[in-house]
Motif scaffolding. Structure first.
Motif, mmCIF file in Angstrom:
data_model
loop_
_atom_site.group_PDB
_atom_site.id
_atom_site.type_symbol
_atom_site.label_atom_id
_atom_site.label_comp_id
_atom_site.label_asym_id
_atom_site.label_seq_id
_atom_site.Cartn_x
_atom_site.Cartn_y
_atom_site.Cartn_z
ATOM 1 N N TYR A 36 1.021 -1.253 -0.326
ATOM 2 C CA TYR A 36 0.123 -0.220 -0.185
ATOM 3 C C TYR A 36 0.546 1.014 -0.023
ATOM 4 C CZ TYR A 36 -3.813 -2.338 1.281
ATOM 5 O OH TYR A 36 -4.793 -3.916 1.307
ATOM 6 N N ASN A 59 -3.194 3.990 -0.581
ATOM 7 C CA ASN A 59 -3.688 3.761 -1.567
ATOM 8 C C ASN A 59 -2.868 2.389 -2.795
ATOM 9 O OD1 ASN A 59 -3.432 4.299 -4.669
ATOM 10 N ND2 ASN A 59 -4.688 5.788 -4.396
ATOM 11 N N TYR A 60 -4.447 1.160 -3.474
ATOM 12 C CA TYR A 60 -3.420 -0.063 -3.130
ATOM 13 C C TYR A 60 -3.533 -0.266 -5.349
ATOM 14 C CZ TYR A 60 -1.835 -4.878 -3.523
ATOM 15 O OH TYR A 60 -1.584 -5.687 -3.384
ATOM 16 N N HIS A 61 -3.328 0.616 -5.806
ATOM 17 C CA HIS A 61 -3.049 0.203 -7.734
ATOM 18 C C HIS A 61 -4.518 1.242 -7.367
ATOM 19 C CE1 HIS A 61 -0.305 -2.752 -7.853
ATOM 20 N NE2 HIS A 61 -1.255 -3.698 -6.938
ATOM 21 N N GLY A 63 -7.055 2.432 -5.957
ATOM 22 C CA GLY A 63 -8.022 2.393 -5.082
ATOM 23 C C GLY A 63 -7.697 3.025 -3.885
ATOM 24 N N ASP A 64 -8.943 3.725 -3.155
ATOM 25 C CA ASP A 64 -8.590 4.454 -2.059
ATOM 26 C C ASP A 64 -8.861 3.892 -0.927
ATOM 27 O OD1 ASP A 64 -6.584 6.375 -2.800
ATOM 28 O OD2 ASP A 64 -8.914 7.756 -3.098
ATOM 29 N N ALA A 65 -8.072 3.375 0.591
ATOM 30 C CA ALA A 65 -9.111 3.075 1.294
ATOM 31 C C ALA A 65 -8.786 3.327 2.716
ATOM 32 C CB ALA A 65 -8.676 1.267 1.590
ATOM 33 N N SER A 85 -13.592 1.321 1.211
ATOM 34 C CA SER A 85 -12.431 0.667 0.292
ATOM 35 C C SER A 85 -13.605 0.976 -0.921
ATOM 36 C CB SER A 85 -12.168 -0.321 -0.085
ATOM 37 O OG SER A 85 -12.696 -1.176 -0.285
ATOM 38 N N GLU A 86 -12.350 1.886 -1.883
ATOM 39 C CA GLU A 86 -13.018 2.023 -3.312
ATOM 40 C C GLU A 86 -12.363 1.736 -4.323
ATOM 41 O OE1 GLU A 86 -12.135 6.933 -4.539
ATOM 42 O OE2 GLU A 86 -13.287 6.300 -2.969
#
Length: 86
Positions: A36, A59-61, A63-65, A85-86
């Protein structure tokens, strides 16, 4: 004597500042090891037990969480709970 008091105060405040920073660093390291990008680690509250609660934005690739992390007084991660997460 006055100089000693000032030096002692500065030393103690820098040690407590370092301790509070180390929990954030520990949390950031935990998430970064999982791939992340850490955007924000924010202290929320201290529980009656002395445990501390932090909110973490990641942020993971693309997508925010947001997660809630509970740490012990020694900054050991006790619980990680994803809020959204989104």
């Amino acid at each position: 004597m006055k100089t000693f008091a000032v030096i002692a105060t500065l030393l103690l405040s820098s040690v407590s500042f370092a301790k509070s920073k180390s929990c954030s660093w520990q949390i950031e390291t935990h998430f970064r090891q999982q791939g992340y990008q850490v955007r924000l680690v924010q202290f929320q509250k201290e529980l009656e037990t002395g445990d501390k609660v932090y909110h973490v934005r990641t942020n993971y690739h693309g997508g925010d969480a947001a997660s809630e992390v509970t740490t012990s007084p020694r900054c050991e991660i006790l619980d990680v709970r994803e809020l959204w997460s989104e």
